[in-house]
Scaffold this motif. Structure first.
Motif, PDB file in Angstrom:
ATOM      1  N   ASP A 190      -6.563  11.394   2.341  1.00  0.00           N
ATOM      2  CA  ASP A 190      -6.232  10.247   1.506  1.00  0.00           C
ATOM      3  C   ASP A 190      -4.810  10.431   0.986  1.00  0.00           C
ATOM      4  N   SER A 233       1.188  -1.858 -10.515  1.00  0.00           N
ATOM      5  CA  SER A 233       0.447  -2.124  -9.280  1.00  0.00           C
ATOM      6  C   SER A 233       0.289  -0.864  -8.442  1.00  0.00           C
ATOM      7  N   LEU A 234       1.334  -0.064  -8.369  1.00  0.00           N
ATOM      8  CA  LEU A 234       1.278   1.175  -7.603  1.00  0.00           C
ATOM      9  C   LEU A 234       0.362   2.190  -8.276  1.00  0.00           C
ATOM     10  N   ILE A 256      -2.569   8.315  -0.007  1.00  0.00           N
ATOM     11  CA  ILE A 256      -2.090   7.474  -1.109  1.00  0.00           C
ATOM     12  C   ILE A 256      -2.481   8.039  -2.462  1.00  0.00           C
ATOM     13  N   ARG A 257      -3.752   8.346  -2.636  1.00  0.00           N
ATOM     14  CA  ARG A 257      -4.243   8.755  -3.955  1.00  0.00           C
ATOM     15  C   ARG A 257      -3.626  10.093  -4.371  1.00  0.00           C
ATOM     16  N   LEU A 285      -3.230   1.838  -7.458  1.00  0.00           N
ATOM     17  CA  LEU A 285      -3.631   2.347  -6.142  1.00  0.00           C
ATOM     18  C   LEU A 285      -4.064   3.805  -6.216  1.00  0.00           C
ATOM     19  N   ARG A 313       1.459  -0.431   0.411  1.00  0.00           N
ATOM     20  CA  ARG A 313       0.149   0.182   0.638  1.00  0.00           C
ATOM     21  C   ARG A 313      -0.160   0.289   2.122  1.00  0.00           C
ATOM     22  N   SER A 314       0.171  -0.754   2.877  1.00  0.00           N
ATOM     23  CA  SER A 314      -0.095  -0.751   4.313  1.00  0.00           C
ATOM     24  C   SER A 314       0.648   0.378   5.008  1.00  0.00           C
ATOM     25  N   LEU A 317       1.785   3.199   3.656  1.00  0.00           N
ATOM     26  CA  LEU A 317       1.260   4.493   3.236  1.00  0.00           C
ATOM     27  C   LEU A 317      -0.093   4.758   3.879  1.00  0.00           C
ATOM     28  N   ALA A 318      -0.875   3.722   4.073  1.00  0.00           N
ATOM     29  CA  ALA A 318      -2.156   3.880   4.758  1.00  0.00           C
ATOM     30  C   ALA A 318      -1.936   4.301   6.209  1.00  0.00           C
ATOM     31  N   THR A 335       3.573  -4.992  -2.879  1.00  0.00           N
ATOM     32  CA  THR A 335       2.623  -3.892  -3.041  1.00  0.00           C
ATOM     33  C   THR A 335       1.752  -3.749  -1.797  1.00  0.00           C
ATOM     34  N   GLN A 336       1.334  -4.862  -1.233  1.00  0.00           N
ATOM     35  CA  GLN A 336       0.534  -4.822  -0.005  1.00  0.00           C
ATOM     36  C   GLN A 336       1.317  -4.187   1.139  1.00  0.00           C
TER      37      GLN A 336
END
Length: 224
Positions: A28, A48-49, A30-31, A52, A10-11, A13-14, A6-7
């Motif tokens: 933003d 987990s996703l 991701i959201r 986020l 997320r990284s 996508l960030a 997940t990290q």
């Protein structure tokens, strides 16, 4: 391993959120993005996703897995943007997802090339695709087959077929053939003593692929 994967997702996508505006869908990124988790199993990655802030659809071909995932999600009232459906990637009617995820699934399918194509078909142009699996190496055979299935007996024997494990370069070639390009590949290093998982760089100096000798996760983007 779920937290580490997940990290990684997320990284990446960030990082997309910091691209020029015309390359993204807002500040933003991701959201609020639409995510499909193919082969979601009990739903751990899907949950987990969803936490986020993304709209997540968990998909699994096994009805019992979908029911387990739904029941587990009911324990967290905050998971309002998470849904599950029984289907295969090929049969799923929804398309144009911002993110496509498939974790530890491809090593079980009969037609890996067809499966990869189905994942890319679910993604909109420019979307991110994340796949984790096992490399076809002696180390992976020992760590992912012999130890859990024959030494510790914590996984039913025959769950994994070493011959179906896929090398990172093979997976990248499959993605390239169906309109996606690999942007990153990292190893998933298990630490059984501390019950942790760490990301590892694919290469260490001149030692090619040293970090992806067993489990790994790959990030790709569908071409425009």
């Amino acid at each position: 391993m779920n937290r580490t994967r997940t990290q990684f997702i997320r990284s990446h996508l960030a990082d997309l959120s910091r691209l020029p505006p015309k390359e993204t869908l807002g500040r933003d990124w991701i959201r609020g993005r639409r995510v499909v988790d193919i082969g979601c199993g009990g739903g751990l990655a899907s949950e987990s996703l969803a936490r986020l802030g993304m709209h997540v659809l968990g998909v699994d071909a096994a009805r019992e897995n979908v029911e387990i995932a739904r029941i587990h999600a009911q324990g967290d009232p905050a998971l309002t943007d998470l849904a599950y459906v029984q289907s295969t990637a090929e049969q799923l009617e929804e398309r144009d997802f911002d993110v496509v995820v498939s974790l530890e699934v491809i090593e079980h399918v009969a037609d890996p090339m067809g499966f990869v194509k189905s994942l890319v078909d679910l993604a909109k142009p420019g979307a991110s695709i994340f796949i984790s699996t096992m490399n076809r190496t002696p180390l992976a055979a020992f760590i992912d087959v012999f130890v859990p299935e024959y030494l510790l007996n914590v996984v039913p024997r025959g769950t994994h077929d070493y011959r179906k494990f896929i090398k990172p370069e093979e997976l990248s070639q499959m993605l390239q053939a169906v309109g996606a390009e690999t942007v990153d590949t990292r190893g998933l290093i298990l630490d059984p003593i501390n019950n942790q998982c760490h990301l590892a760089d694919r290469d260490l100096g001149l030692l090619r692929n040293i970090g992806v000798q067993a489990n790994y996760i790959l990030a790709a983007r569908k071409k425009h």
